[in-house]
Design an enzyme around this catalytic site. Sequence first.
Site, mmCIF file in Angstrom:
data_model
loop_
_atom_site.group_PDB
_atom_site.id
_atom_site.type_symbol
_atom_site.label_atom_id
_atom_site.label_comp_id
_atom_site.label_asym_id
_atom_site.label_seq_id
_atom_site.Cartn_x
_atom_site.Cartn_y
_atom_site.Cartn_z
ATOM 1 N N GLY A 206 0.830 -1.202 0.000
ATOM 2 C CA GLY A 206 0.000 0.000 0.000
ATOM 3 C C GLY A 206 0.860 1.245 0.000
ATOM 4 O O GLY A 206 2.064 1.169 -0.233
ATOM 5 N N ASN A 207 0.253 2.379 0.240
ATOM 6 C CA ASN A 207 1.031 3.622 0.323
ATOM 7 C C ASN A 207 0.400 4.551 1.353
ATOM 8 O O ASN A 207 -0.644 4.243 1.925
ATOM 9 C CB ASN A 207 1.148 4.280 -1.056
ATOM 10 C CG ASN A 207 -0.214 4.625 -1.626
ATOM 11 O OD1 ASN A 207 -0.937 5.433 -1.057
ATOM 12 N ND2 ASN A 207 -0.569 3.991 -2.734
ATOM 13 N N ARG A 208 1.014 5.673 1.579
ATOM 14 C CA ARG A 208 0.636 6.537 2.705
ATOM 15 C C ARG A 208 -0.486 7.518 2.400
ATOM 16 O O ARG A 208 -0.825 8.358 3.220
ATOM 17 C CB ARG A 208 1.867 7.308 3.197
ATOM 18 C CG ARG A 208 2.863 6.408 3.909
ATOM 19 C CD ARG A 208 4.029 7.220 4.423
ATOM 20 N NE ARG A 208 3.588 8.341 5.244
ATOM 21 C CZ ARG A 208 4.316 9.408 5.497
ATOM 22 N NH1 ARG A 208 5.522 9.511 4.992
ATOM 23 N NH2 ARG A 208 3.851 10.373 6.255
ATOM 24 N N SER A 209 -1.067 7.452 1.219
ATOM 25 C CA SER A 209 -2.121 8.412 0.890
ATOM 26 C C SER A 209 -3.311 8.250 1.851
ATOM 27 O O SER A 209 -3.775 7.141 2.099
ATOM 28 C CB SER A 209 -2.583 8.178 -0.542
ATOM 29 O OG SER A 209 -3.745 8.924 -0.782
#
Length: 405
Positions: A206-209
Amino acid sequence: MRIVVGVGGGIAAYKACSLVRKFTETGHDVRVIPTESALQFVGKATFEALSGNPVHTGVFADVPEVPHVRIGQEADLVVIAPATADLMARAASGRADDLLTATLLTARCPVVFAPAMHTEMWEHPATIANVATLRAHGSTVMEPASGRLTGADTGPGRLPEPEEIFALASLLLERSDALPRDLEGRRVVVSAGGTREPLDPVRFLGNRSSGKQGYAMARVAAQRGAQVTLIAGNTIGLERPAAVEVVHVTTAEQMGTAVDKHSVGADAVIMAAAVADFRPVNVAAAKIKKGAHEPNSIELTKNRDILAGLVQARRDGQLGGLAIVGFAAETGDEHGDVLTHARAKLARKGCDLLVVNAVGEGKAFEVDNNDGWLLGADGTEQSLDHGSKALLASRVLDALGPLLR
Ligand code: CTP
Protein backbone atom coordinates in the site's frame (compact mmCIF):
# COMPACT_ATOMS: atom_id res chain seq x y z
CA MET A 1 -12.20 35.81 13.88
CA ARG A 2 -15.76 36.61 14.97
CA ILE A 3 -18.07 33.78 13.96
CA VAL A 4 -21.84 33.81 14.34
CA VAL A 5 -23.43 30.37 14.48
CA GLY A 6 -27.16 30.68 13.78
CA VAL A 7 -29.23 27.69 14.80
CA GLY A 8 -32.63 26.94 13.25
CA GLY A 9 -35.39 24.94 14.90
CA GLY A 10 -34.80 21.41 13.65
CA ILE A 11 -33.78 18.17 15.31
CA ALA A 12 -30.27 18.55 13.84
CA ALA A 13 -29.78 21.55 16.18
CA TYR A 14 -27.84 19.22 18.50
CA LYS A 15 -25.13 18.94 15.82
CA ALA A 16 -24.62 22.71 16.04
CA CYS A 17 -23.00 22.01 19.44
CA SER A 18 -20.08 20.15 17.79
CA LEU A 19 -19.76 22.91 15.22
CA VAL A 20 -19.55 25.61 17.91
CA ARG A 21 -16.94 23.50 19.66
CA LYS A 22 -14.82 23.26 16.50
CA PHE A 23 -14.84 27.02 16.05
CA THR A 24 -13.94 27.76 19.66
CA GLU A 25 -11.22 25.10 19.69
CA THR A 26 -9.61 26.70 16.66
CA GLY A 27 -9.44 30.02 18.49
CA HIS A 28 -12.49 31.84 17.10
CA ASP A 29 -14.82 34.08 19.08
CA VAL A 30 -18.26 32.50 18.64
CA ARG A 31 -21.71 34.04 19.16
CA VAL A 32 -24.55 31.54 18.98
CA ILE A 33 -27.92 32.94 17.89
CA PRO A 34 -30.66 30.32 17.99
CA THR A 35 -34.22 30.89 16.85
CA GLU A 36 -36.92 30.52 19.52
CA SER A 37 -37.80 27.10 18.14
CA ALA A 38 -34.15 25.95 18.16
CA LEU A 39 -34.34 26.28 21.94
CA GLN A 40 -37.03 23.57 21.93
CA PHE A 41 -34.23 21.19 20.88
CA VAL A 42 -31.10 22.49 22.67
CA GLY A 43 -31.07 24.67 25.79
CA LYS A 44 -29.66 28.18 25.90
CA ALA A 45 -27.24 27.17 28.68
CA THR A 46 -25.59 24.60 26.37
CA PHE A 47 -24.84 27.22 23.73
CA GLU A 48 -23.69 29.74 26.37
CA ALA A 49 -21.32 27.23 27.95
CA LEU A 50 -19.90 26.06 24.61
CA SER A 51 -19.42 29.54 23.16
CA GLY A 52 -18.56 31.41 26.36
CA ASN A 53 -20.87 34.21 25.21
CA PRO A 54 -24.43 35.21 26.12
CA VAL A 55 -27.23 33.78 24.00
CA HIS A 56 -30.42 35.62 22.98
CA THR A 57 -33.10 34.96 20.41
CA GLY A 58 -34.91 38.32 20.27
CA VAL A 59 -33.92 41.90 19.54
CA PHE A 60 -34.96 43.30 22.94
CA ALA A 61 -32.09 41.96 25.10
CA ASP A 62 -29.16 44.34 25.82
CA VAL A 63 -30.95 47.08 23.87
CA PRO A 64 -28.38 49.85 24.63
CA GLU A 65 -25.76 47.77 22.79
CA VAL A 66 -27.97 47.51 19.66
CA PRO A 67 -27.10 43.82 19.17
CA HIS A 68 -29.54 43.32 16.27
CA VAL A 69 -27.26 45.51 14.14
CA ARG A 70 -23.87 45.23 15.80
CA ILE A 71 -23.43 41.43 15.83
CA GLY A 72 -23.98 41.17 12.08
CA GLN A 73 -21.84 44.21 11.27
CA GLU A 74 -18.90 42.91 13.29
CA ALA A 75 -19.04 39.28 12.12
CA ASP A 76 -16.32 37.78 9.91
CA LEU A 77 -18.50 34.80 9.03
CA VAL A 78 -22.08 33.71 9.67
CA VAL A 79 -22.89 29.99 9.59
CA ILE A 80 -26.48 28.79 9.84
CA ALA A 81 -26.72 25.15 10.93
CA PRO A 82 -29.26 23.71 10.70
CA ALA A 83 -30.92 26.02 8.17
CA THR A 84 -34.56 24.94 8.19
CA ALA A 85 -36.98 25.59 5.30
CA ASP A 86 -38.73 28.25 7.39
CA LEU A 87 -35.52 30.03 8.39
CA MET A 88 -34.30 30.15 4.78
CA ALA A 89 -37.71 31.46 3.67
CA ARG A 90 -37.51 34.26 6.21
CA ALA A 91 -33.89 35.06 5.31
CA ALA A 92 -34.64 35.01 1.55
CA SER A 93 -37.50 37.48 1.97
CA GLY A 94 -35.42 39.82 4.12
CA ARG A 95 -37.47 39.42 7.30
CA ALA A 96 -35.93 40.68 10.54
CA ASP A 97 -38.37 39.32 13.07
CA ASP A 98 -35.79 37.86 15.45
CA LEU A 99 -32.14 38.41 16.33
CA LEU A 100 -30.87 35.84 13.82
CA THR A 101 -32.68 37.22 10.76
CA ALA A 102 -31.80 40.79 11.80
CA THR A 103 -28.16 39.69 12.01
CA LEU A 104 -28.36 38.15 8.53
CA LEU A 105 -29.62 41.46 7.14
CA THR A 106 -26.76 43.45 8.61
CA ALA A 107 -23.93 40.98 7.94
CA ARG A 108 -21.58 41.93 5.08
CA CYS A 109 -19.26 38.93 5.57
CA PRO A 110 -19.53 35.46 3.96
CA VAL A 111 -22.72 33.63 4.99
CA VAL A 112 -23.14 29.85 4.83
CA PHE A 113 -26.45 28.02 5.16
CA ALA A 114 -26.24 24.30 5.99
CA PRO A 115 -29.75 23.05 5.22
CA ALA A 116 -31.57 20.32 7.13
CA MET A 117 -35.15 19.33 6.40
CA HIS A 118 -37.23 16.50 5.02
CA THR A 119 -36.70 15.67 1.36
CA GLU A 120 -40.20 16.90 0.41
CA MET A 121 -39.43 20.32 1.92
CA TRP A 122 -35.99 20.51 0.24
CA GLU A 123 -37.49 19.64 -3.15
CA HIS A 124 -40.52 21.95 -2.82
CA PRO A 125 -40.54 24.76 -5.43
CA ALA A 126 -40.81 27.33 -2.62
CA THR A 127 -37.57 26.11 -1.02
CA ILE A 128 -35.85 25.81 -4.40
CA ALA A 129 -36.76 29.45 -5.10
CA ASN A 130 -35.58 30.56 -1.64
CA VAL A 131 -32.25 28.77 -2.06
CA ALA A 132 -31.79 30.44 -5.47
CA THR A 133 -32.58 33.84 -3.94
CA LEU A 134 -30.11 33.36 -1.07
CA ARG A 135 -27.41 32.31 -3.56
CA ALA A 136 -28.20 35.31 -5.76
CA HIS A 137 -27.75 37.49 -2.66
CA GLY A 138 -24.21 36.10 -2.34
CA SER A 139 -24.74 33.48 0.36
CA THR A 140 -23.37 29.97 0.10
CA VAL A 141 -26.16 27.42 0.52
CA MET A 142 -24.62 23.99 0.99
CA GLU A 143 -25.94 20.90 -0.71
CA PRO A 144 -27.45 18.79 2.06
CA ALA A 145 -26.33 15.21 2.62
CA SER A 146 -28.46 12.25 1.67
CA GLY A 147 -29.33 9.56 4.12
CA ARG A 148 -31.40 8.75 7.13
CA LEU A 149 -33.66 11.61 8.23
CA THR A 150 -35.66 11.81 11.46
CA GLY A 151 -38.08 8.92 11.38
CA ALA A 152 -37.92 6.16 8.81
CA ASP A 153 -37.43 8.24 5.66
CA THR A 154 -34.19 8.73 3.74
CA GLY A 155 -33.19 11.13 0.94
CA PRO A 156 -31.49 14.49 0.44
CA GLY A 157 -32.08 16.87 3.32
CA ARG A 158 -29.76 15.60 6.03
CA LEU A 159 -27.55 18.18 7.70
CA PRO A 160 -23.95 17.83 6.41
CA GLU A 161 -21.69 16.58 9.20
CA PRO A 162 -20.22 19.30 11.48
CA GLU A 163 -16.67 18.55 10.16
CA GLU A 164 -17.91 19.22 6.66
CA ILE A 165 -19.67 22.47 7.57
CA PHE A 166 -16.55 23.52 9.43
CA ALA A 167 -14.33 22.68 6.42
CA LEU A 168 -16.51 24.70 4.07
CA ALA A 169 -16.86 27.62 6.47
CA SER A 170 -13.08 27.67 6.94
CA LEU A 171 -12.67 27.63 3.16
CA LEU A 172 -14.85 30.73 2.87
CA LEU A 173 -12.72 32.49 5.49
CA GLU A 174 -9.60 31.56 3.49
CA ARG A 175 -11.11 32.53 0.11
CA SER A 176 -12.95 35.55 1.50
CA ASP A 177 -15.63 35.27 -1.17
CA ALA A 178 -18.69 33.07 -1.73
CA LEU A 179 -18.26 29.70 -3.34
CA PRO A 180 -19.20 30.01 -7.03
CA ARG A 181 -21.86 27.63 -8.43
CA ASP A 182 -19.86 27.31 -11.63
CA LEU A 183 -20.08 23.52 -11.85
CA GLU A 184 -23.88 23.22 -11.96
CA GLY A 185 -24.91 20.67 -14.57
CA ARG A 186 -21.36 19.25 -14.75
CA ARG A 187 -20.38 15.66 -14.02
CA VAL A 188 -17.05 15.27 -12.27
CA VAL A 189 -15.22 12.06 -11.35
CA VAL A 190 -12.63 12.22 -8.57
CA SER A 191 -10.34 9.40 -7.45
CA ALA A 192 -8.91 9.47 -3.93
CA GLY A 193 -6.80 7.49 -1.50
CA GLY A 194 -4.24 4.77 -2.02
CA THR A 195 -4.76 1.44 -3.70
CA ARG A 196 -3.87 -1.85 -1.97
CA GLU A 197 -2.31 -4.69 -3.93
CA PRO A 198 -2.83 -8.00 -2.10
CA LEU A 199 -0.04 -10.47 -1.38
CA ASP A 200 -2.19 -12.94 0.51
CA PRO A 201 -5.52 -12.71 2.41
CA VAL A 202 -3.96 -10.59 5.19
CA ARG A 203 -1.13 -8.60 3.55
CA PHE A 204 -0.94 -6.00 0.84
CA LEU A 205 1.39 -3.44 -0.73
CA GLY A 206 0.00 0.00 0.00
CA ASN A 207 1.03 3.62 0.32
CA ARG A 208 0.64 6.54 2.70
CA SER A 209 -2.12 8.41 0.89
CA SER A 210 -4.93 9.31 3.32
CA GLY A 211 -7.48 10.33 0.69
CA LYS A 212 -8.00 13.72 2.34
CA GLN A 213 -7.02 15.79 -0.72
CA GLY A 214 -9.24 13.77 -3.06
CA TYR A 215 -12.15 13.95 -0.61
CA ALA A 216 -11.68 17.72 -0.40
CA MET A 217 -11.73 17.90 -4.22
CA ALA A 218 -14.99 15.93 -4.32
CA ARG A 219 -16.58 17.92 -1.50
CA VAL A 220 -15.76 21.33 -2.95
CA ALA A 221 -16.79 20.29 -6.50
CA ALA A 222 -20.16 19.08 -5.16
CA GLN A 223 -20.65 22.31 -3.23
CA ARG A 224 -19.93 24.23 -6.44
CA GLY A 225 -22.88 22.41 -7.98
CA ALA A 226 -21.24 19.43 -9.75
CA GLN A 227 -22.66 15.93 -9.74
CA VAL A 228 -19.67 14.11 -8.28
CA THR A 229 -18.65 10.44 -8.29
CA LEU A 230 -15.80 9.72 -5.91
CA ILE A 231 -13.81 6.55 -6.59
CA ALA A 232 -12.26 5.89 -3.20
CA GLY A 233 -9.37 3.56 -2.53
CA ASN A 234 -8.08 3.10 0.99
CA THR A 235 -8.74 6.21 3.12
CA ILE A 236 -8.35 6.84 6.82
CA GLY A 237 -11.97 6.66 7.98
CA LEU A 238 -13.18 9.71 6.05
CA GLU A 239 -16.90 10.60 6.09
CA ARG A 240 -18.73 10.49 2.78
CA PRO A 241 -18.94 14.11 1.57
CA ALA A 242 -22.48 15.50 1.32
CA ALA A 243 -24.14 15.07 -2.08
CA VAL A 244 -21.32 12.88 -3.42
CA GLU A 245 -21.72 9.33 -4.76
CA VAL A 246 -18.89 7.15 -3.44
CA VAL A 247 -17.65 3.97 -5.14
CA HIS A 248 -15.23 1.98 -2.95
CA VAL A 249 -12.42 0.04 -4.58
CA THR A 250 -9.29 -1.72 -3.32
CA THR A 251 -6.79 -2.45 -6.08
CA ALA A 252 -5.41 -0.35 -8.94
CA GLU A 253 -7.19 -2.64 -11.39
CA GLN A 254 -10.55 -2.05 -9.68
CA MET A 255 -9.86 1.68 -9.59
CA GLY A 256 -9.08 1.66 -13.31
CA THR A 257 -12.29 -0.19 -14.12
CA ALA A 258 -14.38 2.20 -12.00
CA VAL A 259 -12.72 5.34 -13.39
CA ASP A 260 -13.18 4.13 -16.98
CA LYS A 261 -16.84 3.34 -16.38
CA HIS A 262 -17.71 6.65 -14.72
CA SER A 263 -15.67 8.85 -17.11
CA VAL A 264 -18.04 8.10 -19.97
CA GLY A 265 -20.12 11.25 -20.39
CA ALA A 266 -18.27 13.09 -17.59
CA ASP A 267 -16.97 16.65 -17.98
CA ALA A 268 -13.83 16.16 -15.91
CA VAL A 269 -11.78 13.47 -14.19
CA ILE A 270 -9.52 14.42 -11.32
CA MET A 271 -7.02 11.68 -10.48
CA ALA A 272 -6.02 12.52 -6.91
CA ALA A 273 -5.57 8.85 -5.98
CA ALA A 274 -2.18 7.36 -5.26
CA VAL A 275 -2.39 4.40 -7.62
CA ALA A 276 0.14 1.62 -7.09
CA ASP A 277 2.47 1.34 -10.06
CA PHE A 278 3.17 -2.36 -9.38
CA ARG A 279 1.34 -5.35 -7.96
CA PRO A 280 2.57 -8.79 -6.86
CA VAL A 281 2.49 -11.34 -9.68
CA ASN A 282 1.29 -14.09 -7.36
CA VAL A 283 -1.41 -13.60 -4.75
CA ALA A 284 -1.37 -16.50 -2.30
CA ALA A 285 -4.79 -18.00 -1.61
CA ALA A 286 -3.78 -18.79 1.98
CA LYS A 287 -1.68 -16.78 4.44
CA ILE A 288 2.04 -16.96 3.64
CA LYS A 289 3.79 -18.70 6.56
CA LYS A 290 7.31 -18.78 7.91
CA GLY A 291 9.07 -22.10 7.51
CA ALA A 292 9.95 -24.41 4.67
CA HIS A 293 8.19 -22.48 1.89
CA GLU A 294 8.83 -18.92 3.02
CA PRO A 295 9.41 -16.51 0.13
CA ASN A 296 12.56 -14.43 -0.04
CA SER A 297 11.34 -11.93 -2.64
CA ILE A 298 8.14 -10.56 -4.14
CA GLU A 299 7.89 -10.60 -7.91
CA LEU A 300 6.07 -7.54 -9.22
CA THR A 301 4.31 -6.63 -12.44
CA LYS A 302 3.32 -3.20 -13.67
CA ASN A 303 -0.21 -1.82 -13.28
CA ARG A 304 -1.65 0.12 -16.16
CA ASP A 305 -1.55 3.89 -15.93
CA ILE A 306 -5.18 4.99 -15.55
CA LEU A 307 -4.49 8.67 -16.20
CA ALA A 308 -2.44 8.01 -19.32
CA GLY A 309 -5.20 5.66 -20.49
CA LEU A 310 -7.79 8.44 -20.18
CA VAL A 311 -5.60 10.82 -22.17
CA GLN A 312 -5.17 8.14 -24.87
CA ALA A 313 -8.91 7.40 -24.99
CA ARG A 314 -9.61 11.11 -25.41
CA ARG A 315 -7.06 11.28 -28.24
CA ASP A 316 -8.87 8.37 -29.84
CA GLY A 317 -12.08 10.40 -29.68
CA GLN A 318 -13.80 8.16 -27.12
CA LEU A 319 -14.27 10.62 -24.28
CA GLY A 320 -15.39 13.80 -26.00
CA GLY A 321 -13.88 16.91 -24.52
CA LEU A 322 -13.24 15.40 -21.07
CA ALA A 323 -10.93 17.62 -19.00
CA ILE A 324 -8.25 15.58 -17.21
CA VAL A 325 -6.41 16.59 -14.03
CA GLY A 326 -3.49 14.63 -12.62
CA PHE A 327 -1.68 14.85 -9.31
CA ALA A 328 2.01 14.38 -8.74
CA ALA A 329 3.60 13.76 -5.38
CA GLU A 330 7.28 14.47 -5.87
CA THR A 331 10.51 14.67 -3.95
CA GLY A 332 13.51 16.25 -5.58
CA ASP A 333 16.57 14.06 -6.28
CA GLU A 334 19.98 14.24 -7.98
CA HIS A 335 18.25 14.50 -11.40
CA GLY A 336 16.25 17.60 -10.58
CA ASP A 337 14.01 19.44 -8.14
CA VAL A 338 10.28 18.89 -7.59
CA LEU A 339 9.20 21.23 -10.40
CA THR A 340 11.62 19.77 -12.94
CA HIS A 341 10.19 16.28 -12.33
CA ALA A 342 6.65 17.66 -12.40
CA ARG A 343 7.09 19.42 -15.75
CA ALA A 344 8.43 16.21 -17.25
CA LYS A 345 5.49 14.27 -15.78
CA LEU A 346 2.93 16.70 -17.23
CA ALA A 347 4.50 16.31 -20.67
CA ARG A 348 4.62 12.52 -20.29
CA LYS A 349 1.06 12.11 -19.05
CA GLY A 350 -0.59 14.61 -21.41
CA CYS A 351 -3.27 15.77 -18.93
CA ASP A 352 -4.64 19.35 -18.92
CA LEU A 353 -3.62 20.27 -15.39
CA LEU A 354 -1.12 18.74 -12.99
CA VAL A 355 -1.33 19.47 -9.29
CA VAL A 356 2.13 19.12 -7.79
CA ASN A 357 2.82 18.49 -4.13
CA ALA A 358 6.23 18.22 -2.55
CA VAL A 359 6.13 15.20 -0.25
CA GLY A 360 8.25 13.90 2.60
CA GLU A 361 9.10 15.47 5.98
CA GLY A 362 5.47 15.59 7.17
CA LYS A 363 4.21 17.26 4.01
CA ALA A 364 1.09 16.37 1.98
CA PHE A 365 0.43 12.85 3.34
CA GLU A 366 -2.17 12.43 6.12
CA VAL A 367 -1.99 16.12 7.20
CA ASP A 368 -4.85 18.63 6.84
CA ASN A 369 -2.96 21.36 4.99
CA ASN A 370 -1.28 21.36 1.66
CA ASP A 371 0.44 23.58 -0.89
CA GLY A 372 2.16 23.15 -4.22
CA TRP A 373 1.99 24.21 -7.83
CA LEU A 374 -0.54 23.94 -10.59
CA LEU A 375 0.95 23.31 -14.01
CA GLY A 376 -1.18 23.72 -17.14
CA ALA A 377 -0.68 21.96 -20.47
CA ASP A 378 -0.66 25.48 -21.97
CA GLY A 379 2.57 26.23 -20.06
CA THR A 380 0.97 28.23 -17.23
CA GLU A 381 2.41 27.69 -13.75
CA GLN A 382 0.75 28.90 -10.60
CA SER A 383 1.89 28.40 -7.05
CA LEU A 384 -0.81 27.10 -4.69
CA ASP A 385 -0.47 28.87 -1.37
CA HIS A 386 -0.35 26.92 1.87
CA GLY A 387 -3.82 26.36 3.26
CA SER A 388 -6.47 23.74 3.86
CA LYS A 389 -6.88 20.89 1.38
CA ALA A 390 -10.30 22.45 0.60
CA LEU A 391 -8.55 25.71 -0.38
CA LEU A 392 -6.17 23.85 -2.68
CA ALA A 393 -9.15 21.97 -4.17
CA SER A 394 -10.95 25.23 -4.73
CA ARG A 395 -7.97 26.79 -6.55
CA VAL A 396 -7.70 23.73 -8.81
CA LEU A 397 -11.42 24.00 -9.61
CA ASP A 398 -10.99 27.73 -10.34
CA ALA A 399 -8.48 26.72 -13.03
CA LEU A 400 -10.53 23.74 -14.25
CA GLY A 401 -13.75 25.73 -14.87
CA PRO A 402 -12.53 27.54 -18.00
CA LEU A 403 -11.23 24.26 -19.48
CA LEU A 404 -14.65 22.57 -19.48
CA ARG A 405 -16.14 22.29 -22.94
N1 CTP B 1 -1.70 7.36 -11.92
C1 CTP B 1 -2.58 6.54 -12.58
N2 CTP B 1 -2.30 5.21 -12.72
C2 CTP B 1 -1.16 4.69 -12.24
C3 CTP B 1 -0.23 5.53 -11.57
C4 CTP B 1 -0.54 6.86 -11.41
O1 CTP B 1 -3.63 7.01 -13.03
N3 CTP B 1 -0.92 3.40 -12.40
C5 CTP B 1 -2.03 8.80 -11.79
C6 CTP B 1 -2.16 9.31 -10.37
O2 CTP B 1 -3.49 9.21 -9.91
C7 CTP B 1 -1.73 10.75 -10.49
C8 CTP B 1 -0.71 10.72 -11.62
O3 CTP B 1 -0.96 9.52 -12.34
O4 CTP B 1 -2.78 11.59 -10.91
C9 CTP B 1 0.72 10.75 -11.21
O5 CTP B 1 0.98 9.74 -10.28
P1 CTP B 1 2.45 9.46 -9.79
O6 CTP B 1 2.45 8.25 -8.93
O7 CTP B 1 3.06 10.72 -9.27
O8 CTP B 1 3.13 9.19 -11.20
P2 CTP B 1 3.74 7.94 -11.85
O9 CTP B 1 3.18 7.80 -13.22
O10 CTP B 1 3.64 6.77 -10.96
O11 CTP B 1 5.25 8.42 -12.05
P3 CTP B 1 6.58 8.11 -11.21
O12 CTP B 1 6.41 6.80 -10.55
O13 CTP B 1 7.60 8.12 -12.28
O14 CTP B 1 6.74 9.27 -10.27
